[in-house]
Design a protein around this motif. Structure first.
Motif, PDB file in Angstrom:
ATOM      1  N   UNK A   1       9.698  47.878  64.447  1.00  0.00           N
ATOM      2  CA  UNK A   1      10.917  47.456  63.771  1.00  0.00           C
ATOM      3  C   UNK A   1      12.006  47.158  64.786  1.00  0.00           C
ATOM      4  N   UNK A   2      12.603  45.995  64.645  1.00  0.00           N
ATOM      5  CA  UNK A   2      13.745  45.601  65.470  1.00  0.00           C
ATOM      6  C   UNK A   2      13.429  45.501  66.959  1.00  0.00           C
ATOM      7  N   UNK A   3      12.159  45.273  67.306  1.00  0.00           N
ATOM      8  CA  UNK A   3      11.815  45.061  68.704  1.00  0.00           C
ATOM      9  C   UNK A   3      11.043  43.758  68.833  1.00  0.00           C
ATOM     10  N   UNK A   4      11.123  43.156  69.991  1.00  0.00           N
ATOM     11  CA  UNK A   4      10.449  41.885  70.250  1.00  0.00           C
ATOM     12  C   UNK A   4       9.156  42.134  71.007  1.00  0.00           C
ATOM     13  N   UNK A   5       8.066  41.544  70.508  1.00  0.00           N
ATOM     14  CA  UNK A   5       6.770  41.705  71.167  1.00  0.00           C
ATOM     15  C   UNK A   5       6.765  40.922  72.482  1.00  0.00           C
ATOM     16  N   UNK A   6       6.323  41.569  73.554  1.00  0.00           N
ATOM     17  CA  UNK A   6       6.310  40.912  74.853  1.00  0.00           C
ATOM     18  C   UNK A   6       5.289  41.572  75.762  1.00  0.00           C
ATOM     19  N   UNK A   7       4.828  40.859  76.756  1.00  0.00           N
ATOM     20  CA  UNK A   7       3.968  41.443  77.788  1.00  0.00           C
ATOM     21  C   UNK A   7       4.622  41.313  79.153  1.00  0.00           C
ATOM     22  N   UNK A   8       5.886  40.862  79.189  1.00  0.00           N
ATOM     23  CA  UNK A   8       6.592  40.633  80.448  1.00  0.00           C
ATOM     24  C   UNK A   8       7.512  41.793  80.767  1.00  0.00           C
ATOM     25  N   UNK A   9       7.319  42.410  81.947  1.00  0.00           N
ATOM     26  CA  UNK A   9       8.179  43.515  82.349  1.00  0.00           C
ATOM     27  C   UNK A   9       9.521  43.021  82.870  1.00  0.00           C
ATOM     28  N   UNK A  10       9.702  41.700  82.936  1.00  0.00           N
ATOM     29  CA  UNK A  10      11.014  41.159  83.269  1.00  0.00           C
ATOM     30  C   UNK A  10      12.015  41.487  82.169  1.00  0.00           C
ATOM     31  N   UNK A  11      11.507  41.770  80.961  1.00  0.00           N
ATOM     32  CA  UNK A  11      12.376  42.065  79.831  1.00  0.00           C
ATOM     33  C   UNK A  11      12.565  43.571  79.626  1.00  0.00           C
ATOM     34  N   UNK A  12      11.992  44.373  80.502  1.00  0.00           N
ATOM     35  CA  UNK A  12      12.118  45.821  80.358  1.00  0.00           C
ATOM     36  C   UNK A  12      13.565  46.233  80.588  1.00  0.00           C
ATOM     37  N   UNK A  13      14.120  47.017  79.671  1.00  0.00           N
ATOM     38  CA  UNK A  13      15.504  47.445  79.740  1.00  0.00           C
ATOM     39  C   UNK A  13      15.556  48.898  80.193  1.00  0.00           C
ATOM     40  N   UNK A  14      15.868  49.117  81.468  1.00  0.00           N
ATOM     41  CA  UNK A  14      15.808  50.455  82.055  1.00  0.00           C
ATOM     42  C   UNK A  14      16.801  51.413  81.410  1.00  0.00           C
ATOM     43  N   UNK A  15      18.026  50.966  81.208  1.00  0.00           N
ATOM     44  CA  UNK A  15      19.039  51.858  80.648  1.00  0.00           C
ATOM     45  C   UNK A  15      18.712  52.244  79.217  1.00  0.00           C
ATOM     46  N   UNK A  16      18.210  51.298  78.445  1.00  0.00           N
ATOM     47  CA  UNK A  16      17.798  51.589  77.078  1.00  0.00           C
ATOM     48  C   UNK A  16      16.651  52.590  77.069  1.00  0.00           C
ATOM     49  N   UNK A  17      15.704  52.405  77.969  1.00  0.00           N
ATOM     50  CA  UNK A  17      14.555  53.297  78.081  1.00  0.00           C
ATOM     51  C   UNK A  17      14.999  54.715  78.425  1.00  0.00           C
ATOM     52  N   UNK A  18      15.888  54.844  79.389  1.00  0.00           N
ATOM     53  CA  UNK A  18      16.353  56.165  79.815  1.00  0.00           C
ATOM     54  C   UNK A  18      17.104  56.869  78.694  1.00  0.00           C
TER      55      UNK A  18
END
Length: 268
Positions: free
Chosen positions: A6-23
């Motif tokens: 829900x509310x996330x975009x499917x991707x296989x690219x780590x260029x889109x990885x959001x470090x601050x959101x993850x932390x």
């Protein structure tokens, strides 16, 4: 549709990885000073790491953490024993987050509560000294592609006494054959007689950083154990944390495995 999608975009690219959101999503600290995690998986991980490093079975000075991400929690106990730590990470944004913390920048993630918690597990009082020693110990933050068959040459300095990888090798593998190849590549980073510390998700198909969804290869504990043995390791030991429920998690697996193994002396 699962909560993860829900509310996330499917991707296989780590260029889109959001470090601050993850932390922010994955490393909250409870008001009681205990890491707030689903079914206490974070205390489970930190306690296993504490036991591994305090167990007296590891030797040497050089440790390599493969796929550090933007986080340093899995290195807190290591810094007590290993003064030379290299963090190897593919994603530039993650490397920058680690470097910010090492430099003590104001907008870096605050790992002090985690350091206090680990020091408490170890019976150590001076968490500030540990924070200083960890910053001093992290001597390099470098790019690393685990699919590089000549990983050792790209990192320089020869094999390491200990190589750790927490939730990375399983997360980047495209399929089981790819996982086997990645484990084999990483095995060459461990010196004969050295130790591999490997933590993986079990039986997951996808996970999220909170904004994007990433595919995940379905791996069973037995498969991971055999892949490690096939790559030249013996004395394989593990601890599996089985979840009762994954409701609300950013991942759809069933459990985690914490594995240690020793590189065979006769393996190059």
């Amino acid at each position: 549709m699962s909560n993860l999608h829900r509310n996330v975009q499917e991707t296989s690219s780590y260029d889109k990885f959001n470090a601050k959101s993850y932390l922010k999503k994955n490393y909250p600290m409870g008001p009681d000073g205990i890491p707030a995690s689903h079914e206490d998986w974070m205390p489970w991980l930190l306690n296993n790491l504490k036991d591994t490093f305090a167990g007296g079975q590891l030797s040497g000075e050089r440790l390599l953490d493969v796929g550090t991400g933007p986080a340093i929690h899995n290195l807190i106990s290591a810094a007590r024993y290993f003064p030379n730590i290299t963090c190897a990470e593919y994603c530039q944004e993650n490397r920058e987050e680690v470097e910010k913390w090492v430099r003590g920048e104001e907008d870096a993630f605050d790992w002090a509560p985690f350091i206090k918690y680990v020091c408490g597990l170890e019976g150590q009082r001076d968490w500030e000294a540990r924070q200083v020693s960890l910053r001093d110990a992290i001597q390099q933050v470098v790019f690393c592609d685990v699919r590089d068959e000549n990983l050792l040459a790209s990192l320089n300095g020869g094999p390491y006494d200990v190589v750790s990888s927490v939730f990375t090798l399983c997360g980047v593998a495209k399929d089981k054959a790819d996982f086997d190849g990645i484990v084999s590549n990483v095995s060459h980073l461990v010196k004969p007689g050295g130790t591999l510390i490997l933590v993986c998700d079990l039986e997951a198909t996808h996970y999220s950083d909170g904004k994007a969804s990433f595919p995940h290869t379905y791996l069973e504990a037995s498969y991971i154990r055999q892949a490690v043995r096939n790559s030249g390791f013996t004395d394989v030991k593990d601890d599996v944390l089985l979840f009762k429920s994954i409701e609300g998690l950013n991942w759809d697996g069933t459990s985690y495995i914490y594995l240690t193994a020793r590189k065979s002396l006769d393996t190059a």
